[in-house]
Each structure stands twice: as C-alpha cells, then as structure tokens.
Design a protein around this motif. Structure first.
Motif, mmCIF file in Angstrom:
data_model
loop_
_atom_site.group_PDB
_atom_site.id
_atom_site.type_symbol
_atom_site.label_atom_id
_atom_site.label_comp_id
_atom_site.label_asym_id
_atom_site.label_seq_id
_atom_site.Cartn_x
_atom_site.Cartn_y
_atom_site.Cartn_z
ATOM 1 N N GLY A 64 0.818 -1.206 0.000
ATOM 2 C CA GLY A 64 0.000 0.000 0.000
ATOM 3 C C GLY A 64 0.848 1.251 0.000
ATOM 4 O O GLY A 64 0.533 2.235 -0.688
ATOM 5 N N HIS A 65 1.953 1.242 0.771
ATOM 6 C CA HIS A 65 2.844 2.400 0.826
ATOM 7 C C HIS A 65 3.492 2.660 -0.530
ATOM 8 O O HIS A 65 3.782 3.811 -0.872
ATOM 9 C CB HIS A 65 3.920 2.166 1.886
ATOM 10 N N ASP A 68 -6.848 1.330 -4.901
ATOM 11 C CA ASP A 68 -8.256 1.016 -5.086
ATOM 12 C C ASP A 68 -8.706 -0.129 -4.197
ATOM 13 O O ASP A 68 -9.816 -0.628 -4.330
ATOM 14 C CB ASP A 68 -8.522 0.640 -6.553
ATOM 15 N N GLY A 69 -7.828 -0.565 -3.298
ATOM 16 C CA GLY A 69 -8.123 -1.733 -2.487
ATOM 17 C C GLY A 69 -9.195 -1.478 -1.442
ATOM 18 O O GLY A 69 -9.251 -0.394 -0.851
ATOM 19 N N GLY A 111 -10.606 -10.819 2.110
ATOM 20 C CA GLY A 111 -9.272 -10.275 1.931
ATOM 21 C C GLY A 111 -9.324 -8.882 1.350
ATOM 22 O O GLY A 111 -10.359 -8.194 1.419
ATOM 23 N N MET A 112 -8.214 -8.456 0.740
ATOM 24 C CA MET A 112 -8.114 -7.137 0.144
ATOM 25 C C MET A 112 -8.601 -7.195 -1.299
ATOM 26 O O MET A 112 -7.922 -7.732 -2.182
ATOM 27 C CB MET A 112 -6.670 -6.638 0.192
ATOM 28 N N ALA A 113 -9.801 -6.674 -1.547
ATOM 29 C CA ALA A 113 -10.335 -6.632 -2.906
ATOM 30 C C ALA A 113 -9.643 -5.521 -3.674
ATOM 31 O O ALA A 113 -9.570 -4.374 -3.213
ATOM 32 C CB ALA A 113 -11.843 -6.402 -2.875
ATOM 33 N N THR A 114 -9.105 -5.856 -4.856
ATOM 34 C CA THR A 114 -8.359 -4.878 -5.630
ATOM 35 C C THR A 114 -8.487 -5.221 -7.104
ATOM 36 O O THR A 114 -9.054 -6.258 -7.478
ATOM 37 C CB THR A 114 -6.879 -4.864 -5.203
ATOM 38 N N CYS A 172 -10.322 -8.579 -8.510
ATOM 39 C CA CYS A 172 -9.850 -9.714 -7.700
ATOM 40 C C CYS A 172 -10.347 -9.531 -6.272
ATOM 41 O O CYS A 172 -10.315 -8.418 -5.729
ATOM 42 C CB CYS A 172 -8.325 -9.800 -7.722
ATOM 43 N N ARG A 173 -10.799 -10.643 -5.678
ATOM 44 C CA ARG A 173 -11.380 -10.575 -4.334
ATOM 45 C C ARG A 173 -10.332 -10.621 -3.236
ATOM 46 O O ARG A 173 -10.658 -10.446 -2.062
ATOM 47 C CB ARG A 173 -12.377 -11.713 -4.151
ATOM 48 N N SER A 174 -9.079 -10.889 -3.582
ATOM 49 C CA SER A 174 -7.997 -10.940 -2.589
ATOM 50 C C SER A 174 -6.676 -10.676 -3.291
ATOM 51 O O SER A 174 -6.577 -10.781 -4.531
ATOM 52 C CB SER A 174 -7.962 -12.309 -1.895
#
Length: 755
Positions: free
Chosen positions: A628-629, A635-636, A642-645, A653-655
């Motif tokens: 993330g940094h 857009d996550g 999980g982290m949808a992105t 993608c759901r993770s």
C-alpha cells in the motif's frame, strides 16, 4: 581453631582474627588492575624458602607460605558499601590505598563485613587475618615444559612480560624460586565464630576500660596511657578517612575513580538544560488506547497511539507503567483506566514535573534507567543509573542526575528509600561507550554486501548506498576484528543451505561441476541456471534483504518503494507476494535483467526484521502495508475474503492472492478470462458455480484461499467432482504455490521462458 583462639595484636600491626587451616574457610578475593602493584610486591616480599610449609593432605596445591593480611572496611565502594579491602599489613608501609590488593567477593561479605567494621570502628586498630600463598611444584606444571627438549622455563618466555592480575610473578622469578606461584588465599572461621570472637574481644576491651576508669590516675602506667592515646588517635584518623572517602574523596589523594565520577558529572550537565526544553514541548502521540495482547500464553497490556505505535506497557500485576516518552503519562493512565485496568495516579504529576528524557527498562531484579536518544533502539540507550525494588535503592552514575531520576521513579509509583552515587560496572561501561559512539539514529541497513561498482549501476544513484556495499578488504578486516560473521561457504556440495538457496531462487538443481565468478560481487560461486553464478552471500541477501524497518521513514524508504515498483514492472506486472520473492521469475537468458531483480530483492523490505527505535513514528509495516505504501493498493477495499483490488489487466480480484495469480498470467501473456461458469448439473451444480479463471484451451483455474473453512472446502470438492464428471481440466493454486507458478502453468508459458 588454632591454639590461639582469641583476637590478638600481632607484630605486623594487625588485630588478627585467628584461623585454622584444617577447618576454616579458604577465600579468594577479586584483584583489579589498580591493585596489581601492591599484590605483586606483597607476594615477592614473602617468597623465601624458609617460609614454605607443606600443604594439607587433600589440597590441590603442593605447598604454602603462611601470611597475614589486612581487612579494611570500605564503605566508599561504589558497588557495595559492605565491601572489605584485602591489604598488605601496616608494617609493609604506605597508606591503605597503597597497600590495597583486592576486595573480598560479595559471597564472603555476610561472613565478615559487619564484624570487621565493628572491630575497626570500636578499636581504631587495623584488622587482619591469616592466609597463605599457594605454591605448585614446577615439575607438575606443564607451562614450564612446552619446548621440544622438555627443559622449559626459557628466559625468552619473559620477553615483553608485564605483571597483570592473571600473572603477578614472571616465569623466570618462579623458576628461580623453585615453585609456581598461585593465588593468595585468606583464612576465616565461619560467620558465627567470627561474630563470637569479635563480641568476646570487644566485651573484654570494654571491661578493661571500665576498670581503668575506677583507678586513680596515678595508678595508670605511662606506657598504658600512651598506648590508649595512640589507639584513640588511630581510631579518629580511620573514622575521618572513611567518612571523607564515603562522600566522594580519598585518603589524601585523588583516584581514577574520582576523576571518572567528575567526568560523568560534567557530561550530565548539558542534559539538565536539554530536558527543560524537552518537557516544554508536546509529545506528539494522539488517541492513546490500551489493548491486551496474548502470545504463547504470555499476556501484555500495551498502550498504543492512534497509528498503532507502542507508547508504553503496564507490567502486571501491579505495574509499573513504563513509557517511551514520559510526557504522555497522564494520557496513558487515562487509557488504562478506560481499558478497565485499576491503576491510580502515583502522585501529583504536575508537582513531579522535573522528570528527565529517559525510559525505564524493567527486567529481573533491577530497573535500568536509560537516557533517550533520538532514533536509537531501547537496547542501544546508555544507562544513567538503576533501581533495586527490593531494597528501594536508586544508584545514579552522576550526582546531578539524582533529583530528576528520583522524580522519574516517583512518577512510576515508587519512592526511593536511598539514593547513592555509583560507578557503572565494566559491562555497563562498555555498553555506554558503544552507545556514545553509535549513530544518533538507527541505520536501516542490517547487512552488508560486496556488490561491485559496475553492478551497482543497475540501481539509480540515490538508492545505491542502501545496498551497503563494502570492499573486499574492508569486510576481511571486519571479519578479523569479529564485527562480522565468518564468510559463508560457497560450495554447494558441502553447504546444503547454499544449494537450497540457489535451487529455490532459480527452480533448478545446482550444477556442482560448474563454477564461475558471482555476477554481483565476483567471488567464486556456482549456478542453477547456465551462466547465472551467484555466491551464497548474495543469495542470502536476495532472500532476506539488506534493510530493516526502523519505524521512521526516510531516504531508505524511497529505495524500498523503488525496488517494489521495479519488481512489479519487470517481473510480476503487479505487486508481488512475499512468497513470490523466493523465486526469480524473469527470462533467464537475459542475464542483466536477472542481476537487476536480484538487487531489487536486496532492497525489498522484509517484515519480521524490524528494529524499531525507542520512539518510532509508526509501527513496523506488514507486507500488505508495504504494498500500500508503494501505491499498489490505492483502489483496495478490505472485505471478509481479503483485500479486494483490481489486477494490472483490469480484472477485479477478491484478494491479493487472486491478484498475484492474475498478474502472473497477464505478465506471461497467458490468455485468461475471469469468473467462467461451470456446466450445469442437477446435483453438483444447482447454484451456478463459477471458477476463478478459464484459459484459452478451456482449462479452469481455481485459487484456493479459504481452505480452513468447511463450507468453502465442500464447495471446492463439488467443483473438483463437477470438472471430473464433464471431463474438464482443472488447475488449483494455493498460497504455497505462489513461488512455483512457472511450474504450475508451464504448459501455457512461451517455450524457452522461465522454468
């Protein structure tokens, strides 16, 4: 006991406590560098043949020289006010300091200290005891027979020799005397016997003095009166000397310990002014909250700020609350109460405003008080003093720090019963010296490399310094001085760890018959892919990284962001998983590209290797937080799965796990569509099951990410059975497969690519 069972004044000027070699305690004593001259002179003065006596039958030595030594109370001792100095007797000449040979060990003080002090204070006479010098036969000492001819004891052995606390007498001197000289031992009865002897002697002396006062002055002999007057003068001198020394002076001269104390006092003065500025500025923490965390049945109550930085810890069950910044104590106490911890404000914190910029480290039976240093880790802070909770004693190393350190303890809920000045022990002294020369802030560089100047050019100039490249001669010098671990073995046949590292990075067995220079540093190495030679050290750095998270961002953080973005661009077409870094995934025929992704792995952050400073500005980042940094998860959205992105090719993608697989397929040009529907079936597929991807040849792909949930596992089983029933090819991928995706999708990758 010996035949002399009472304390007597002996010709060497000592009130001697009697001893029996067969029954009493034989004690050693601690010898320091400053006492070597006196102890050596004492021994040499008594090395005479006529003094030698046979050793006891069960003794480990062969003979002894009986001696008498002085026992002088030393309340001035910085380590223990009960200390007793072992000295040469007064007849040897010089002051008590001149005759000082060492200190009785702490374990022996309960036997002697108080009794010797009582005897010294009341009589004013020097006190002593019996002892002996250990002697060993030269023929039984291998140190004298280590030459080829078996003669030993050559005079060359003394070339450049100087006396030390481990070797007080030279080999030549011992050879001339005919015995090897061992330790000096003192002989004392058990504690009850010493106490009884002293009490009996003092009682008899008081009785004698009482009887003398009843006689007429004329009846008192001139000689007896002179003796008593001399004893009284000696008592006054001794008490005055001890008192003077106890408050920081010496018997007529300044010692090195006094000079060290004065130096510490001078060094502490600037701190007092700096702390005034520190106390008047805000601490910078916001939204403090207390949390309870348990790891392996070990529960801790922590105080965190809004960003998750650890501000303090409440030590169960009754405190104290230790903080990284004392200015935050009021807010931290409120956070604990809100959390349900029954804690009281120790005292009026406003009235206790003269605190230092220091932290307390609670451990074992002592509290270490350490001075804060910007950016330094807690273990690298210098110690300013320590507190013993059992006795309530605060020991400070500089007199001017006594008041602020006392205030600090009172803010922690304790009030010292005694505040003393002390000298840091040898280990603490070495630690403080290292802390004084350490950089003002933690370096994020945890390891060094030997990357050549040519290879460094693959990394942009601002980031090259974080590779921490050292020239060969500098590493060799560091290895000799013990500042580096021994070089790693670069022979895969002998070093299984080297072989595993190479094979993991390149997905092929090592060619043991082929050797060449490491492409990054030039040292001899081996290869798992033709022409790609990398040594063990470079493989380790690619696997573990060079940098560590300090909790304070800076130029090094920019280097890690560059490395992550570059890896995403040239190797993964998206943010890699931490597992994917275990495997190089670029065309192996492009050697320069392989070199570059290896160097980017050097700079990639590795969670778990953090070395946070005492006051970090943020907690250590997880791998997802690093991504993330670096700007990959703008857009996550975090969901229950999980982290949808969104993947690089635009597929949702759901993770992150799904994204890693999708980006891999995109990067290698494998055509794929998302969310394809399985064929209908009256029993196996009544709800419209879908796969994660379908490849161009009709192969279905499933990313299995929730295999710990029973419902999910049951659904996967239905999909497997459905694919079997309809004759569909199904490829399943787990998180553990992320570092072997080239093998999993080998049938769809271009010929001659990785794997």
């Amino acid at each position: 006991m010996s035949s002399c069972e009472t304390i007597q004044y002996t010709p060497d000027g000592l009130l001697t406590i009697p001893g029996d070699r067969a029954n009493d305690f034989s004690l050693g004593f601690a010898v320091f560098d400053d006492s070597v001259p006196a102890l050596r002179a004492f021994i040499l003065d008594r090395l005479r043949k006529e003094n030698i006596r046979p050793a006891a039958s069960k003794a480990k030595y062969d003979a002894v020289i009986p001696v008498r030594v002085g026992l002088v109370p030393r309340p001035d001792n910085d380590y223990d006010t009960r200390a007793v100095s072992v000295t040469a007797p007064p007849c040897d000449g010089g002051s008590v300091l001149d005759r000082h040979m060492g200190y009785l060990y702490s374990s022996a003080l309960h036997v002697t200290s108080q009794s010797i002090r009582d005897l010294t204070d009341e009589t004013g006479m020097p006190v002593g005891c019996h002892g002996w010098i250990e002697l060993y036969d030269l023929k039984d000492d291998s140190r004298f027979y280590d030459d080829e001819d078996g003669e030993g004891g050559e005079s060359d052995d003394d070339a450049g020799w100087e006396p030390s606390r481990d070797e007080l007498v030279s080999w030549a001197e011992q050879k001339a005397f005919g015995y090897a000289v061992g330790s000096v031992r003192v002989l004392l009865p058990e504690r009850q016997t010493v106490r009884a002897l002293v009490d009996a002697y003092l009682a008899a002396r008081r009785q004698e003095a009482h009887q003398c006062t009843k006689k007429e002055p004329a009846q008192v002999g001139v000689e007896q009166g002179l003796r008593r007057a001399l004893a009284e003068r000696l008592a006054i001198r001794l008490r005055t000397g001890l008192s003077h020394r106890a408050v920081g002076g010496a018997w007529g001269r300044e010692t090195e310990r006094d000079r060290a104390r004065q130096r510490r006092d001078a060094e502490a003065q600037p701190l007092l002014h700096a702390w005034e500025t520190y106390r008047s500025s805000p601490h910078g923490f916001r939204d403090l909250r207390a949390v309870t965390r348990s790891v392996f049945h070990h529960t801790r109550i922590l105080v965190l700020d809004g960003s998750g930085v650890e501000v303090g810890q409440y030590h169960q069950p009754d405190g104290p609350l230790t903080l990284v910044d004392e200015r935050a104590r009021a807010e931290a106490l409120d956070a604990l109460r809100t959390h349900g911890v029954d804690v009281d404000t120790p005292e009026d914190l406003v009235a206790l405003g003269g605190f230092p910029d220091a932290v307390i480290v609670v451990g074992g039976d002592r509290w270490s008080i350490r001075l804060s240093k910007p950016g330094a880790p807690r273990g690298g802070l210098p110690e300013a003093g320590w507190f013993d909770p059992d006795s309530g004693t605060l020991t400070v190393y500089a007199a001017s720090l006594a008041e602020p350190l006392t205030v600090l303890l009172r803010r922690h809920g304790v009030r010292p019963l005694l505040v003393t000045w002390g000298t840091p022990g040898e280990e603490v002294e070495r630690h403080n010296l290292r802390a004084a020369v350490a950089p003002a802030a933690i370096s994020p560089v945890g390891r060094s490399s030997r990357v050549t100047a040519i290879v460094q050019q693959l990394i942009p100039e601002p980031h090259r310094r974080w590779l921490n490249a050292k020239p060969d001669n500098e590493e060799a010098l560091a290895a000799k001085t013990g500042s580096l671990l021994p070089p790693l073995i670069d022979d895969a046949a002998e070093n299984q760890y080297y072989r595993r590292a190479l094979e993991a990075l390149f997905g092929a067995p090592v060619n043991l018959a082929e050797r060449g220079p490491c492409r990054l540093c030039g040292r001899s190495s081996q290869s798992a892919r033709s022409g790609l030679f990398y040594c063990h050290s470079c493989c380790v750095l690619a696997g573990n990284g060079v940098l560590r998270d300090t909790g304070v961002d800076g130029a090094w953080t920019e280097a890690t962001v560059y490395a992550l973005r570059r890896l995403a661009e040239i190797e993964f077409s998206g943010p890699p998983s931490l597992t994917q870094l275990d495997r190089v995934c670029v065309p192996f025929e492009d050697h320069a590209l392989v070199d570059e992704v290896m160097l980017c792995r050097f700079l990639a952050p590795r969670p778990g290797s953090a070395l946070l400073s005492t006051r970090p500005t943020r907690p250590a980042r997880t791998w997802t937080e690093w991504l993330g940094h670096a700007g990959f998860l703008m857009d996550g959205v975090r969901t229950s799965m999980g982290m949808a992105t969104t993947a690089t090719d635009g597929h949702p993608c759901r993770s992150l796990f799904e994204r890693h697989v999708d980006d891999f397929l995109h990067h290698w040009g494998v055509n794929h569509e998302t969310e394809p529907a399985y064929p209908r079936h009256p029993e196996l597929n009544t709800t419209g099951l879908r796969a994660d991807w379908r490849l161009a040849d009709g192969t279905f792909v499933e990313a299995l990410g929730l295999m710990t949930k029973e419902a999910y596992v049951a659904k996967v089983a239905r999909k497997r059975e459905l694919a079997r029933h309809h004759g569909l090819r199904l490829v399943t991928v787990t998180a553990e497969d992320l570092n072997r995706l080239p093998e999993v999708f080998a049938d769809w990758l271009p010929k001659g690519s990785v794997g």
